[in-house]
Design a protein around this motif. Structure first.
Motif, PDB file in Angstrom:
ATOM      1  N   GLY A  52     -48.920  61.932  14.733  1.00  0.00           N
ATOM      2  CA  GLY A  52     -48.032  63.015  15.130  1.00  0.00           C
ATOM      3  C   GLY A  52     -48.605  63.842  16.258  1.00  0.00           C
ATOM      4  O   GLY A  52     -47.902  64.180  17.219  1.00  0.00           O
ATOM      5  N   VAL A  53     -49.880  64.169  16.170  1.00  0.00           N
ATOM      6  CA  VAL A  53     -50.526  64.954  17.220  1.00  0.00           C
ATOM      7  C   VAL A  53     -50.638  64.137  18.508  1.00  0.00           C
ATOM      8  O   VAL A  53     -50.375  64.652  19.604  1.00  0.00           O
ATOM      9  CB  VAL A  53     -51.914  65.444  16.750  1.00  0.00           C
ATOM     10  CG1 VAL A  53     -52.713  66.022  17.896  1.00  0.00           C
ATOM     11  CG2 VAL A  53     -51.760  66.465  15.636  1.00  0.00           C
ATOM     12  N   LEU A  54     -50.996  62.877  18.381  1.00  0.00           N
ATOM     13  CA  LEU A  54     -51.103  62.034  19.580  1.00  0.00           C
ATOM     14  C   LEU A  54     -49.745  61.883  20.272  1.00  0.00           C
ATOM     15  O   LEU A  54     -49.651  61.969  21.500  1.00  0.00           O
ATOM     16  CB  LEU A  54     -51.657  60.655  19.210  1.00  0.00           C
ATOM     17  CG  LEU A  54     -53.132  60.616  18.819  1.00  0.00           C
ATOM     18  CD1 LEU A  54     -53.537  59.191  18.455  1.00  0.00           C
ATOM     19  CD2 LEU A  54     -54.008  61.144  19.934  1.00  0.00           C
ATOM     20  N   ASN A  55     -48.686  61.670  19.484  1.00  0.00           N
ATOM     21  CA  ASN A  55     -47.351  61.547  20.081  1.00  0.00           C
ATOM     22  C   ASN A  55     -46.895  62.863  20.698  1.00  0.00           C
ATOM     23  O   ASN A  55     -46.207  62.862  21.721  1.00  0.00           O
ATOM     24  CB  ASN A  55     -46.339  61.071  19.043  1.00  0.00           C
ATOM     25  CG  ASN A  55     -46.491  59.597  18.752  1.00  0.00           C
ATOM     26  OD1 ASN A  55     -46.900  58.829  19.612  1.00  0.00           O
ATOM     27  ND2 ASN A  55     -46.175  59.213  17.541  1.00  0.00           N
ATOM     28  N   SER A  56     -47.271  63.971  20.096  1.00  0.00           N
ATOM     29  CA  SER A  56     -46.913  65.270  20.663  1.00  0.00           C
ATOM     30  C   SER A  56     -47.577  65.463  22.020  1.00  0.00           C
ATOM     31  O   SER A  56     -46.926  65.885  22.979  1.00  0.00           O
ATOM     32  CB  SER A  56     -47.321  66.384  19.699  1.00  0.00           C
ATOM     33  OG  SER A  56     -47.059  67.634  20.256  1.00  0.00           O
ATOM     34  N   PHE A  57     -48.865  65.144  22.107  1.00  0.00           N
ATOM     35  CA  PHE A  57     -49.563  65.250  23.400  1.00  0.00           C
ATOM     36  C   PHE A  57     -48.933  64.315  24.431  1.00  0.00           C
ATOM     37  O   PHE A  57     -48.762  64.672  25.593  1.00  0.00           O
ATOM     38  CB  PHE A  57     -51.045  64.932  23.255  1.00  0.00           C
ATOM     39  CG  PHE A  57     -51.842  66.025  22.624  1.00  0.00           C
ATOM     40  CD1 PHE A  57     -51.622  67.366  22.934  1.00  0.00           C
ATOM     41  CD2 PHE A  57     -52.826  65.732  21.707  1.00  0.00           C
ATOM     42  CE1 PHE A  57     -52.349  68.371  22.355  1.00  0.00           C
ATOM     43  CE2 PHE A  57     -53.568  66.739  21.118  1.00  0.00           C
ATOM     44  CZ  PHE A  57     -53.334  68.061  21.443  1.00  0.00           C
ATOM     45  N   TYR A  58     -48.558  63.113  23.988  1.00  0.00           N
ATOM     46  CA  TYR A  58     -47.950  62.146  24.895  1.00  0.00           C
ATOM     47  C   TYR A  58     -46.603  62.652  25.417  1.00  0.00           C
ATOM     48  O   TYR A  58     -46.321  62.556  26.613  1.00  0.00           O
ATOM     49  CB  TYR A  58     -47.785  60.798  24.179  1.00  0.00           C
ATOM     50  CG  TYR A  58     -47.023  59.786  24.984  1.00  0.00           C
ATOM     51  CD1 TYR A  58     -47.602  59.159  26.084  1.00  0.00           C
ATOM     52  CD2 TYR A  58     -45.703  59.466  24.669  1.00  0.00           C
ATOM     53  CE1 TYR A  58     -46.899  58.235  26.834  1.00  0.00           C
ATOM     54  CE2 TYR A  58     -44.997  58.545  25.412  1.00  0.00           C
ATOM     55  CZ  TYR A  58     -45.591  57.933  26.493  1.00  0.00           C
ATOM     56  OH  TYR A  58     -44.900  57.026  27.237  1.00  0.00           O
ATOM     57  N   LEU A  59     -45.772  63.198  24.528  1.00  0.00           N
ATOM     58  CA  LEU A  59     -44.469  63.708  24.954  1.00  0.00           C
ATOM     59  C   LEU A  59     -44.603  64.884  25.912  1.00  0.00           C
ATOM     60  O   LEU A  59     -43.853  64.986  26.889  1.00  0.00           O
ATOM     61  CB  LEU A  59     -43.637  64.124  23.744  1.00  0.00           C
ATOM     62  CG  LEU A  59     -43.001  62.989  22.951  1.00  0.00           C
ATOM     63  CD1 LEU A  59     -42.360  63.522  21.681  1.00  0.00           C
ATOM     64  CD2 LEU A  59     -41.982  62.272  23.804  1.00  0.00           C
ATOM     65  N   VAL A  60     -45.554  65.766  25.645  1.00  0.00           N
ATOM     66  CA  VAL A  60     -45.763  66.908  26.534  1.00  0.00           C
ATOM     67  C   VAL A  60     -46.237  66.422  27.902  1.00  0.00           C
ATOM     68  O   VAL A  60     -45.788  66.902  28.936  1.00  0.00           O
ATOM     69  CB  VAL A  60     -46.753  67.915  25.909  1.00  0.00           C
ATOM     70  CG1 VAL A  60     -47.172  68.963  26.918  1.00  0.00           C
ATOM     71  CG2 VAL A  60     -46.133  68.571  24.690  1.00  0.00           C
ATOM     72  N   LYS A  61     -47.135  65.450  27.905  1.00  0.00           N
ATOM     73  CA  LYS A  61     -47.639  64.925  29.180  1.00  0.00           C
ATOM     74  C   LYS A  61     -46.538  64.174  29.930  1.00  0.00           C
ATOM     75  O   LYS A  61     -46.409  64.301  31.143  1.00  0.00           O
ATOM     76  CB  LYS A  61     -48.814  63.982  28.926  1.00  0.00           C
ATOM     77  CG  LYS A  61     -49.431  63.425  30.201  1.00  0.00           C
ATOM     78  CD  LYS A  61     -50.426  62.326  29.907  1.00  0.00           C
ATOM     79  CE  LYS A  61     -51.798  62.912  29.773  1.00  0.00           C
ATOM     80  NZ  LYS A  61     -52.834  61.863  29.647  1.00  0.00           N
ATOM     81  N   MET A  62     -45.709  63.427  29.193  1.00  0.00           N
ATOM     82  CA  MET A  62     -44.663  62.632  29.816  1.00  0.00           C
ATOM     83  C   MET A  62     -43.557  63.525  30.395  1.00  0.00           C
ATOM     84  O   MET A  62     -43.080  63.283  31.508  1.00  0.00           O
ATOM     85  CB  MET A  62     -44.054  61.670  28.797  1.00  0.00           C
ATOM     86  CG  MET A  62     -43.044  60.705  29.370  1.00  0.00           C
ATOM     87  SD  MET A  62     -42.416  59.566  28.158  1.00  0.00           S
ATOM     88  CE  MET A  62     -41.368  60.632  27.181  1.00  0.00           C
ATOM     89  N   THR A  63     -43.140  64.552  29.657  1.00  0.00           N
ATOM     90  CA  THR A  63     -42.046  65.403  30.113  1.00  0.00           C
ATOM     91  C   THR A  63     -42.524  66.578  30.962  1.00  0.00           C
ATOM     92  O   THR A  63     -41.759  67.135  31.732  1.00  0.00           O
ATOM     93  CB  THR A  63     -41.250  65.955  28.924  1.00  0.00           C
ATOM     94  OG1 THR A  63     -42.116  66.742  28.104  1.00  0.00           O
ATOM     95  CG2 THR A  63     -40.634  64.831  28.113  1.00  0.00           C
ATOM     96  N   GLY A  64     -43.764  66.995  30.765  1.00  0.00           N
ATOM     97  CA  GLY A  64     -44.280  68.145  31.492  1.00  0.00           C
ATOM     98  C   GLY A  64     -43.814  69.470  30.915  1.00  0.00           C
ATOM     99  O   GLY A  64     -44.040  70.516  31.503  1.00  0.00           O
ATOM    100  N   ARG A  65     -43.164  69.442  29.761  1.00  0.00           N
ATOM    101  CA  ARG A  65     -42.654  70.656  29.124  1.00  0.00           C
ATOM    102  C   ARG A  65     -43.174  70.736  27.692  1.00  0.00           C
ATOM    103  O   ARG A  65     -43.090  69.773  26.943  1.00  0.00           O
ATOM    104  CB  ARG A  65     -41.131  70.648  29.104  1.00  0.00           C
ATOM    105  CG  ARG A  65     -40.519  70.576  30.472  1.00  0.00           C
ATOM    106  CD  ARG A  65     -39.031  70.539  30.359  1.00  0.00           C
ATOM    107  NE  ARG A  65     -38.569  71.740  29.690  1.00  0.00           N
ATOM    108  CZ  ARG A  65     -37.831  72.671  30.251  1.00  0.00           C
ATOM    109  NH1 ARG A  65     -37.455  72.516  31.494  1.00  0.00           N
ATOM    110  NH2 ARG A  65     -37.454  73.720  29.589  1.00  0.00           N
TER     111      ARG A  65
END
Length: 109
Positions: A52-65
């Motif tokens: 969950g934490v890894l996917n959260s970091f990935y989504l933030v990095k991918m979207t920039g938001r």
């Protein structure tokens, strides 16, 4: 108060952790804690938190938001707020059709 969101979130998380720790210690003192069950819950939480934490970091990095996390949490909250009562009503209607009195007061013990 002009606190940054990260500080406010960390303070809330710390307060929740201290509250849970105090409750757990109280339950341990009264010897009412099911340790094997608590161990299974802790292991499953750790296994679920890591991706969950890894996917959260990935989504933030991918979207920039950073707001994508809030949007996802809101989405799941709405799904659960609609889904849980709907499923519960369906289950109670099936039980009522089988002769179960859903309005009867029963003992939880």
């Amino acid at each position: 108060m002009n606190l940054p969101p990260l500080v406010a979130g960390a303070t809330g998380s710390f307060m929740a952790m201290m509250n849970n720790a105090a409750s757990t210690i109280a339950v341990l003192c009264f010897k009412r804690l099911n340790l094997p069950y608590a161990a299974i819950v802790a292991i499953m939480a750790a296994i679920g938190a890591f991706p969950g934490v890894l996917n959260s970091f990935y989504l933030v990095k991918m979207t920039g938001r950073k707001s994508i996390t809030v949007i996802l949490l809101l989405f799941w909250l709405i799904v659960l707020l609609v889904g849980h009562p709907t499923i519960s009503i369906i289950v109670l209607m099936r039980k009522a059709a089988d002769g179960f009195n859903a309005m009867a007061i029963t003992s939880f013990c």
